[in-house]
Design a protein around this motif. Structure first.
Motif, PDB file in Angstrom:
ATOM      1  N   SER A 100      55.170  57.127-104.356  1.00  0.00           N
ATOM      2  CA  SER A 100      55.239  56.625-105.525  1.00  0.00           C
ATOM      3  C   SER A 100      56.804  56.383-105.881  1.00  0.00           C
ATOM      4  N   ALA A 101      57.197  55.309-106.866  1.00  0.00           N
ATOM      5  CA  ALA A 101      58.532  55.121-107.335  1.00  0.00           C
ATOM      6  C   ALA A 101      58.604  55.091-108.720  1.00  0.00           C
ATOM      7  N   HIS A 102      59.426  55.932-109.460  1.00  0.00           N
ATOM      8  CA  HIS A 102      59.704  55.769-110.782  1.00  0.00           C
ATOM      9  C   HIS A 102      61.005  55.192-111.004  1.00  0.00           C
ATOM     10  N   ALA A 103      61.270  54.616-112.015  1.00  0.00           N
ATOM     11  CA  ALA A 103      62.653  53.899-112.065  1.00  0.00           C
ATOM     12  C   ALA A 103      62.890  53.923-113.851  1.00  0.00           C
ATOM     13  N   ASP A 107      40.323  48.414-121.102  1.00  0.00           N
ATOM     14  CA  ASP A 107      39.584  49.154-120.040  1.00  0.00           C
ATOM     15  C   ASP A 107      40.406  50.626-120.278  1.00  0.00           C
ATOM     16  N   ASN A 108      41.496  50.566-120.979  1.00  0.00           N
ATOM     17  CA  ASN A 108      42.314  51.748-120.960  1.00  0.00           C
ATOM     18  C   ASN A 108      41.480  52.894-121.548  1.00  0.00           C
ATOM     19  N   GLN A 109      41.296  54.006-120.712  1.00  0.00           N
ATOM     20  CA  GLN A 109      40.504  55.247-121.360  1.00  0.00           C
ATOM     21  C   GLN A 109      41.431  56.151-122.256  1.00  0.00           C
ATOM     22  N   LEU A 147      50.482  55.258-121.149  1.00  0.00           N
ATOM     23  CA  LEU A 147      51.816  54.766-120.418  1.00  0.00           C
ATOM     24  C   LEU A 147      51.355  54.877-119.010  1.00  0.00           C
ATOM     25  N   ARG A 148      50.689  55.888-118.560  1.00  0.00           N
ATOM     26  CA  ARG A 148      50.411  55.932-117.241  1.00  0.00           C
ATOM     27  C   ARG A 148      49.205  55.195-116.861  1.00  0.00           C
ATOM     28  N   VAL A 199      51.285  52.813-111.457  1.00  0.00           N
ATOM     29  CA  VAL A 199      49.858  52.931-112.322  1.00  0.00           C
ATOM     30  C   VAL A 199      48.681  52.200-111.286  1.00  0.00           C
ATOM     31  N   LEU A 200      47.531  52.853-111.480  1.00  0.00           N
ATOM     32  CA  LEU A 200      46.493  52.160-110.688  1.00  0.00           C
ATOM     33  C   LEU A 200      45.753  51.109-111.524  1.00  0.00           C
ATOM     34  N   GLN A 201      45.652  49.895-110.852  1.00  0.00           N
ATOM     35  CA  GLN A 201      44.827  48.804-111.563  1.00  0.00           C
ATOM     36  C   GLN A 201      43.914  48.445-110.605  1.00  0.00           C
ATOM     37  N   ALA A 202      42.650  48.383-111.036  1.00  0.00           N
ATOM     38  CA  ALA A 202      41.691  47.961-109.793  1.00  0.00           C
ATOM     39  C   ALA A 202      41.858  48.414-108.830  1.00  0.00           C
TER      40      ALA A 202
END
Length: 496
Positions: A173-176, A300-302, A318-319, A469-472
């Motif tokens: 992963s990458a964070h900026a 669809d955010n939990q 945010l995640r 983040v994971l989307q689909a």
């Protein structure tokens, strides 16, 4: 009924020291471990001099990199150290290479003035303190790209913000984090002090051969097992509701129902106009000026409705791709403008500048002129489409069907998210509007404190945080602007 949405910023005040010279302490001892990042903290910058910093640089500060490039971030009280006539820069470069057998012929460096530096070591109320000082990060030459600042455009914006971005990557992963720099007009006449420098070897060490103002700088650092901690001092004042209509950064209607049972609309500001004055009265806010943020989420955010922690709720959102926007104005009005809310539309990812034309390697910057020969285009702000009622040129902040909830800023509380003192840390945040705690005259904060393995900076304006983040089922980059006073983003390496 209308309401005020304003924000003021008062500089933090600290107790002054009676010491004539600083006493240097180390936050922890890393032994012979290579330290690519170092931060020096002080609340009495008038008592320190360049030699106090130079004498405490770890001897292993650069030895893990071939062709190392130092990045220096200093607070305004030390901005004069970046002047070419100051001996600090020359002595700093000389110090880094004094124990190196194979000295390169050319060295590059980056320096910038930031607003403050956060305390990244304490797990108590002291972690809220904001310091003067200097922070340094050493990266390999291949891990940094930059772009020279263009000439000021005629009729263009008076303040074109430069981009300073640190990208921290691990195996998966990458964070900026993007940082807005300090305004230095009253220090050296420049809106921003953001420099790329080239040094050449000489018999006595290194000589500054060239220096250019930068528009962008992207730094990449590779770590292992990145753990992120986000501190957002916000408190909810409304329920989570569905967006019904809006255009660009303007919200027009929200659902009256907060449980999804109906899409019957109401003006976007209705609930906020009712709940915000109630919150102000309950908390005895005398000047009645508060800042409000909107959390915009996909349907669809939990969300754990039973979670007692607003902080956990925001972090989880945010995640999952949620975004925070400051409410710029709204409430009141009549006709078509009744109940509208205007949100800050700025959500650009801090990593998108890596695709900008002109982002080049270090040596390329000094091989060609930084100023383009062709005339600059007319700034988009002055195109007719952005004036008046036409909002079609603005990006859509909240789409119909998205969910939105409003929060007010509160005083930040101490963070306890850091557990491993030996881990490398990247700590960024926004300067708090609250005054600092009174500090006893014999407290360690009176002294110059060396924090090894930490790179840190704060902005009075904003930071931008991008995370995967994971989307689909697919990993994508999600970014948000954070301009909440006292907020923090901490990336820590080496976590299991």
């Amino acid at each position: 009924m209308s309401f005020k949405l304003t924000a003021s910023r008062a500089p933090a005040r600290y107790a002054k020291s009676s010491l004539r010279a600083p006493y240097i302490t180390k936050s922890h001892d890393l032994g012979k471990r290579w330290s690519s990042a170092c931060t020096w903290l002080t609340q009495t910058p008038e008592t320190i001099n360049p030699e106090d910093i130079l004498s405490s640089i770890p001897t292993t500060h650069h030895q893990s990199n071939s062709n190392p490039v130092p990045l220096l971030l200093v607070t305004p009280s030390l901005a004069h150290w970046l002047d070419p006539t100051s001996p600090f820069l020359t002595e700093y470069i000389k110090k880094l290479y004094q124990n190196t057998n194979n000295k390169p012929d050319t060295i590059y460096a980056v320096a910038a003035v930031i607003d403050k530096i956060p305390n990244s070591t304490a797990k108590s109320q002291a972690s809220l303190e904001e310091f003067e000082g200097l922070s340094s990060l050493i990266v390999g030459e291949a891990n940094i790209k930059w772009k020279a600042a263009p000439p000021r455009r005629i009729g263009g914006p008076a303040d074109e913000e430069p981009n300073f971005v640190v990208s921290v990557n691990d195996q998966s992963s990458a964070h900026a984090i993007g940082l807005r720099l300090a305004n230095t007009v009253f220090i050296n006449g420049k809106e921003r002090t953001f420099l790329g420098m080239r040094w050449v070897a000489s018999e006595s060490g290194y000589i500054l051969a060239d220096s250019k103002s930068l528009a962008s700088c992207v730094v990449t650092s590779t770590e292992t097992n990145i753990h992120s901690t986000v501190a957002l001092p916000l408190h909810p004042v409304t329920q989570r509701r569905k967006v019904i209509t809006g255009m660009g950064n303007i919200l027009r209607q929200l659902a009256k129902s907060n449980d999804g049972s109906s899409d019957e609309p109401m003006p976007a500001s209705t609930e906020l106009e009712k709940e915000l004055p109630r919150y102000i009265d309950e908390h005895n806010i005398v000047d009645r000026r508060v800042s409000v943020w909107a959390l915009v989420e996909k349907a669809d955010n939990q969300v754990d409705s039973q979670s007692p922690s607003t902080q956990d709720r925001l972090t989880k959102s945010l995640r999952q791709g949620g975004k925070l926007h400051r409410v710029m104005s709204g409430g009141g009005g009549w006709g078509k403008k009744m109940g509208l809310l205007s949100l800050d539309p700025e959500i650009a990812s801090p990593t998108t500048i890596t695709q900008d034309q002109g982002i080049i390697s270090l040596d390329q910057l000094f091989e060609s002129d930084s100023a383009p020969d062709e005339p600059m285009e007319t700034p988009p702000f002055f195109e007719s489409g952005l004036i008046g009622e036409d909002l079609s040129h603005l990006s859509q902040v909240a789409n119909p069907g998205d969910l939105i909830q409003f929060f007010v800023a509160v005083e930040p509380t101490a963070s306890n998210g850091l557990t491993n003192e030996a881990a490398r840390k990247y700590c960024f945040g926004v300067v708090s509007e609250t005054e600092a705690l009174e500090i006893p005259t014999n407290d360690v904060k009176e002294k110059l404190q060396l924090v090894e393995n930490t790179f840190a900076a704060m902005s009075e304006k904003a930071i931008f945080y991008s995370q995967p983040v994971l989307q689909a089922g697919t990993a994508v980059e999600s970014s948000t602007k954070l301009d909440i006073p006292g907020c923090r983003v901490i990336l820590e390496s080496g976590k299991p």
